[in-house]
Design a protein around this motif. Structure first.
Motif, PDB file in Angstrom:
ATOM      1  N   MET A 148       0.811  -1.197   0.000  1.00  0.00           N
ATOM      2  CA  MET A 148       0.000   0.000   0.000  1.00  0.00           C
ATOM      3  C   MET A 148       0.858   1.266   0.000  1.00  0.00           C
ATOM      4  N   ILE A 149       1.881   1.318   0.844  1.00  0.00           N
ATOM      5  CA  ILE A 149       2.737   2.502   0.935  1.00  0.00           C
ATOM      6  C   ILE A 149       3.403   2.772  -0.415  1.00  0.00           C
ATOM      7  N   PHE A 150       3.884   1.700  -1.035  1.00  0.00           N
ATOM      8  CA  PHE A 150       4.561   1.816  -2.315  1.00  0.00           C
ATOM      9  C   PHE A 150       3.621   2.390  -3.380  1.00  0.00           C
ATOM     10  N   LYS A 151       2.381   1.885  -3.388  1.00  0.00           N
ATOM     11  CA  LYS A 151       1.392   2.350  -4.380  1.00  0.00           C
ATOM     12  C   LYS A 151       1.031   3.816  -4.159  1.00  0.00           C
ATOM     13  N   PHE A 152       0.835   4.194  -2.898  1.00  0.00           N
ATOM     14  CA  PHE A 152       0.541   5.600  -2.586  1.00  0.00           C
ATOM     15  C   PHE A 152       1.686   6.500  -3.054  1.00  0.00           C
ATOM     16  N   ASN A 153       2.906   6.035  -2.812  1.00  0.00           N
ATOM     17  CA  ASN A 153       4.090   6.803  -3.177  1.00  0.00           C
ATOM     18  C   ASN A 153       4.156   7.025  -4.689  1.00  0.00           C
ATOM     19  N   GLU A 154       3.818   5.962  -5.448  1.00  0.00           N
ATOM     20  CA  GLU A 154       3.795   6.081  -6.913  1.00  0.00           C
ATOM     21  C   GLU A 154       2.793   7.147  -7.351  1.00  0.00           C
ATOM     22  N   LEU A 155       1.599   7.099  -6.736  1.00  0.00           N
ATOM     23  CA  LEU A 155       0.548   8.072  -7.077  1.00  0.00           C
ATOM     24  C   LEU A 155       1.001   9.497  -6.791  1.00  0.00           C
ATOM     25  N   LEU A 156       1.680   9.690  -5.656  1.00  0.00           N
ATOM     26  CA  LEU A 156       2.156  11.027  -5.291  1.00  0.00           C
ATOM     27  C   LEU A 156       3.248  11.485  -6.252  1.00  0.00           C
ATOM     28  N   LYS A 157       4.193  10.570  -6.529  1.00  0.00           N
ATOM     29  CA  LYS A 157       5.322  10.923  -7.399  1.00  0.00           C
ATOM     30  C   LYS A 157       4.867  11.248  -8.813  1.00  0.00           C
ATOM     31  N   ASN A 158       3.882  10.465  -9.292  1.00  0.00           N
ATOM     32  CA  ASN A 158       3.392  10.683 -10.659  1.00  0.00           C
ATOM     33  C   ASN A 158       2.312  11.754 -10.730  1.00  0.00           C
ATOM     34  N   ARG A 159       2.116  12.421  -9.619  1.00  0.00           N
ATOM     35  CA  ARG A 159       1.156  13.538  -9.516  1.00  0.00           C
ATOM     36  C   ARG A 159      -0.268  13.152  -9.899  1.00  0.00           C
ATOM     37  N   LYS A 160      -0.613  11.876  -9.636  1.00  0.00           N
ATOM     38  CA  LYS A 160      -2.001  11.435  -9.855  1.00  0.00           C
ATOM     39  C   LYS A 160      -2.885  12.025  -8.749  1.00  0.00           C
ATOM     40  N   ILE A 161      -2.280  12.249  -7.601  1.00  0.00           N
ATOM     41  CA  ILE A 161      -2.976  12.887  -6.482  1.00  0.00           C
ATOM     42  C   ILE A 161      -1.932  13.675  -5.689  1.00  0.00           C
ATOM     43  N   SER A 162      -2.342  14.794  -5.085  1.00  0.00           N
ATOM     44  CA  SER A 162      -1.385  15.535  -4.270  1.00  0.00           C
ATOM     45  C   SER A 162      -1.524  15.076  -2.820  1.00  0.00           C
ATOM     46  N   SER A 163      -0.511  15.355  -2.038  1.00  0.00           N
ATOM     47  CA  SER A 163      -0.556  14.964  -0.636  1.00  0.00           C
ATOM     48  C   SER A 163      -1.699  15.677   0.085  1.00  0.00           C
ATOM     49  N   LEU A 164      -1.936  16.922  -0.315  1.00  0.00           N
ATOM     50  CA  LEU A 164      -3.023  17.706   0.281  1.00  0.00           C
ATOM     51  C   LEU A 164      -4.389  17.063  -0.020  1.00  0.00           C
ATOM     52  N   GLU A 165      -4.564  16.650  -1.284  1.00  0.00           N
ATOM     53  CA  GLU A 165      -5.831  15.991  -1.656  1.00  0.00           C
ATOM     54  C   GLU A 165      -6.007  14.672  -0.904  1.00  0.00           C
ATOM     55  N   LEU A 166      -4.915  13.925  -0.820  1.00  0.00           N
ATOM     56  CA  LEU A 166      -4.960  12.630  -0.137  1.00  0.00           C
ATOM     57  C   LEU A 166      -5.315  12.821   1.343  1.00  0.00           C
ATOM     58  N   THR A 167      -4.667  13.820   1.963  1.00  0.00           N
ATOM     59  CA  THR A 167      -4.923  14.102   3.377  1.00  0.00           C
ATOM     60  C   THR A 167      -6.383  14.498   3.581  1.00  0.00           C
ATOM     61  N   LYS A 168      -6.883  15.309   2.672  1.00  0.00           N
ATOM     62  CA  LYS A 168      -8.279  15.749   2.777  1.00  0.00           C
ATOM     63  C   LYS A 168      -9.231  14.553   2.650  1.00  0.00           C
ATOM     64  N   LYS A 169      -8.899  13.654   1.710  1.00  0.00           N
ATOM     65  CA  LYS A 169      -9.727  12.449   1.532  1.00  0.00           C
ATOM     66  C   LYS A 169      -9.792  11.641   2.837  1.00  0.00           C
ATOM     67  N   TYR A 170      -8.643  11.521   3.498  1.00  0.00           N
ATOM     68  CA  TYR A 170      -8.613  10.777   4.767  1.00  0.00           C
ATOM     69  C   TYR A 170      -9.473  11.460   5.827  1.00  0.00           C
ATOM     70  N   PHE A 171      -9.335  12.776   5.951  1.00  0.00           N
ATOM     71  CA  PHE A 171     -10.139  13.465   6.964  1.00  0.00           C
ATOM     72  C   PHE A 171     -11.629  13.343   6.651  1.00  0.00           C
ATOM     73  N   ASP A 172     -11.980  13.416   5.361  1.00  0.00           N
ATOM     74  CA  ASP A 172     -13.398  13.246   4.990  1.00  0.00           C
ATOM     75  C   ASP A 172     -13.890  11.856   5.385  1.00  0.00           C
ATOM     76  N   ALA A 173     -13.052  10.838   5.097  1.00  0.00           N
ATOM     77  CA  ALA A 173     -13.431   9.459   5.442  1.00  0.00           C
ATOM     78  C   ALA A 173     -13.572   9.305   6.953  1.00  0.00           C
ATOM     79  N   ILE A 174     -12.647   9.927   7.699  1.00  0.00           N
ATOM     80  CA  ILE A 174     -12.702   9.842   9.164  1.00  0.00           C
ATOM     81  C   ILE A 174     -13.994  10.485   9.671  1.00  0.00           C
ATOM     82  N   LYS A 175     -14.291  11.666   9.134  1.00  0.00           N
ATOM     83  CA  LYS A 175     -15.491  12.364   9.611  1.00  0.00           C
ATOM     84  C   LYS A 175     -16.757  11.567   9.312  1.00  0.00           C
ATOM     85  N   GLU A 176     -16.734  10.831   8.206  1.00  0.00           N
ATOM     86  CA  GLU A 176     -17.912  10.057   7.849  1.00  0.00           C
ATOM     87  C   GLU A 176     -18.009   8.753   8.646  1.00  0.00           C
ATOM     88  N   MET A 177     -16.910   8.043   8.736  1.00  0.00           N
ATOM     89  CA  MET A 177     -17.001   6.682   9.278  1.00  0.00           C
ATOM     90  C   MET A 177     -16.602   6.525  10.735  1.00  0.00           C
TER      91      MET A 177
END
Lengths: 92, 486
Positions: free
Chosen positions: B1-30
């Motif tokens: 999982m860490i490796f895959k996330f790192n690839e996504l960040l490096k290839n700019r498929k998602i930014s760290s800010l977007e990823l962090t926001k997604k996590y907080f949204d998921a936390i707030k929901e679940m």
């Protein structure tokens, strides 16, 4: 363990035990202690306490190095005065 | 999982800010249901995420853990962020320094989402003794996630963080990892610095990773297992573990001790035995060994852990930090009232027991005897590792308990730690990894135990099992954040 022993242990532990909780705590303690007592069945031939991971003593020079500022250390204290932890004798 | 996330960040498929926001949204929901987090650190997280995004924008290289959101158990000190050990007595306590492990991850620009739920002062196997109420198991919320690092496990299994750090005194990383279908590594005593870990039983405590794979555990372990002079019992890891993840295991000798198989539920034993067969198929040899003193490990544990806890928890006096109860007539009464009001039932029980076994007249019969038996157990493990490379056991005798388990007879709940406790007593390393599901669909875990500083081999052998079984024992159970869905 009897009631008196429990109260003695509570004083050493700096804990208050309410009268209504005594029986339940005594029962729990009795159970745990009789469980722990089974350790005396274990046969140990060699009476040495083993070192966990071959630790060696690490020594360093006794030098004065900067520590945390006083106000940082006092940050979490409920009451403080003149750079000290401060506590009133009694509080209602 | 860490490796895959790192690839996504490096290839700019998602930014760290977007990823962090997604996590907080998921936390707030679940997390209303899971209750895995007790404190969120949004400012800290967004600040770091932004920094990493700037690095990526400039075309700079980023590390595997950089910009990746994770969580810390609430007994790991975080400067400026509340650290309570899920105890009323520490509510409002904000550390003025960082734990060594958090410092190491901070250096890597890891994104801290928040602090996670746990049994009060790590004393428990269900997460239910937390003053914030227990967390729930993402596989079935009627069940506990295990403990004491229950919040970390619930968060990782629910996809509410990429990985987490827990602490293990008698199984508190491995058992919740097992109950939530995750990988949990209890490093050798002294491999990871305890500086900044709120002390429970200092001769048993270790910090380690809880992750969705052995590879992730290796990446995180390599980042935190460094020499630290602030912990006099620390040596750091022997070597980096990631380069050894795919080493061949055909010459491996796996020890099986019947003592560990006498407690397990039928379903648990069935799956652990199947895992043994898988290893045999992969070329490993099974060797029968015996560890007769293991039967006494639980008693040794409760004597030593409670004795150390009664001493370590003496610092909570209402003067320097934490809560203070009012209405006292003198100094002694102030401390007693504060401690009686601030500590929960299980913590008080263990302080009383610890004080008892250390008191004059009982010291030799309990504490000293426990130390001698501990020494003999250390030797027994050393001898066992002359005959085999690793030992395989169930992680816990059963799958997750139904909520309410910890309020039953304390001895019954202590017995649940019977397979994990001997490892802390011996100080050796162990890892729990998923190896099946029971009829109710709850995960089953197996434990691999290795000699001192054998983390490299343990992670290697765990990783090879995951590859052989095609990672079929990791299951996404909630709609959290996963790299293949971004």
């Amino acid at each position: 363990m009897n009631k008196e022993e429990l109260y003695d242990i509570a004083i050493l532990s700096k804990l208050e035990i309410k009268e209504q909780d005594v029986d339940e705590i005594l029962k729990d303690m009795e159970n745990i202690i009789s469980f722990a007592q089974k350790i005396n069945d274990a046969k140990v031939l060699d009476e040495t306490v083993e070192d966990l991971n071959d630790l060696e003593n690490i020594l360093r020079e006794d030098e004065v190095i900067p520590s945390y500022p006083q106000e940082e250390i006092l940050k979490n204290a409920k009451t403080k005065e003149d750079g000290f932890f401060y506590l009133k004798n009694t509080e209602k | 999982m860490i490796f895959k996330f790192n690839e996504l960040l490096k290839n700019r498929k998602i930014s760290s800010l977007e990823l962090t926001k997604k996590y907080f949204d998921a936390i707030k929901e679940m997390d209303k249901t899971l209750n895995s987090y007790v404190c969120l650190s949004e400012d800290e997280a967004f600040k770091t995420a932004k920094l990493v995004d700037e690095k990526i924008a400039k075309g700079e290289e980023i590390d595997l853990l950089e910009g990746l959101p994770f969580t810390l158990k609430d007994n790991i000190s975080t400067k400026g962020i509340e650290t309570t050990c899920c105890s009323k007595i520490l509510k409002g306590y904000v550390p003025i320094y960082d734990a060594f492990v958090w410092e190491k991850l901070k250096e890597k620009n890891a994104v801290l989402l928040g602090k996670t739920n746990m049994d009060e002062f790590a004393m428990g196997s269900t997460c239910e003794t937390s003053c914030f109420k227990g967390a729930k198991n993402p596989h079935n919320t009627d069940y506990v996630p295990g403990g004491s690092s229950g919040g970390v496990s619930a968060a990782v299994a629910g996809g509410l963080c990429a990985y987490g750090l827990g602490s293990d005194t008698g199984g508190s990383i491995r058992q919740p990892a097992s109950f939530c279908g995750l990988v949990g590594l209890k490093p050798t005593y002294g491999a990871v610095s305890r500086y900044g870990l709120v002390a429970f039983a200092s001769s048993l405590d270790q910090i380690g990773p809880i992750t969705t794979s052995a590879r992730d555990a290796a990446i995180v372990f390599d980042a935190i297992a460094q020499k630290d002079i602030q912990d006099s019992t620390n040596k750091g890891a022997k070597e980096k573990t990631v380069p050894h993840l795919n080493d061949p295991i055909s010459s491996l000798k796996i020890g099986v001790a019947k003592e560990f198989f006498s407690y397990g539920d039928e379903e648990v034993l069935k799956h652990v035995n199947e895992a043994l067969k898988t290893y045999e198929k992969m070329g490993a040899t099974i060797v029968e060994i015996s560890l007769p003193l293991v039967d006494y490990a639980l008693m040794v544990y409760y004597i030593i852990a409670c004795a150390e806890a009664s001493s370590n928890l003496g610092r909570y006096d209402g003067i320097r930090y934490g809560m203070r109860e009012g209405g006292y007539k003198n100094f002694h009464e102030m401390i007693c009232k504060t401690r009686s009001e601030g500590f929960g039932k299980e913590v008080k029980r263990r302080i009383l027991l610890g004080t008892y076994v250390l008191s004059a007249g009982f010291y030799d019969a309990y504490y000293k005897k426990a130390q001698l038996v501990r020494g003999a157990i250390v030797k027994e493990f050393r001898d066992a590792f002359e005959k085999c490379d690793l030992i395989l056991t169930p992680t816990a005798p059963s799958t997750a308990f139904k909520a309410g388990f910890s309020s039953l007879d304390p001895i019954l709940s202590y017995m649940a730690d019977v397979c994990t406790v001997p490892i802390n007593i011996a100080g050796v390393a162990a890892i729990s990894l998923p190896c099946g599901f029971d009829e109710k669909g709850l995960p089953i875990g197996m434990q691999l135990i290795g000699p001192n500083f054998s983390e490299s081999r343990l992670l290697n052998v765990a990783n090879m099992f995951e590859e052989e079984t095609n990672r079929c024992y990791f299951k996404k159970v909630l709609k959290g954040v996963y790299p293949d869905e971004l």
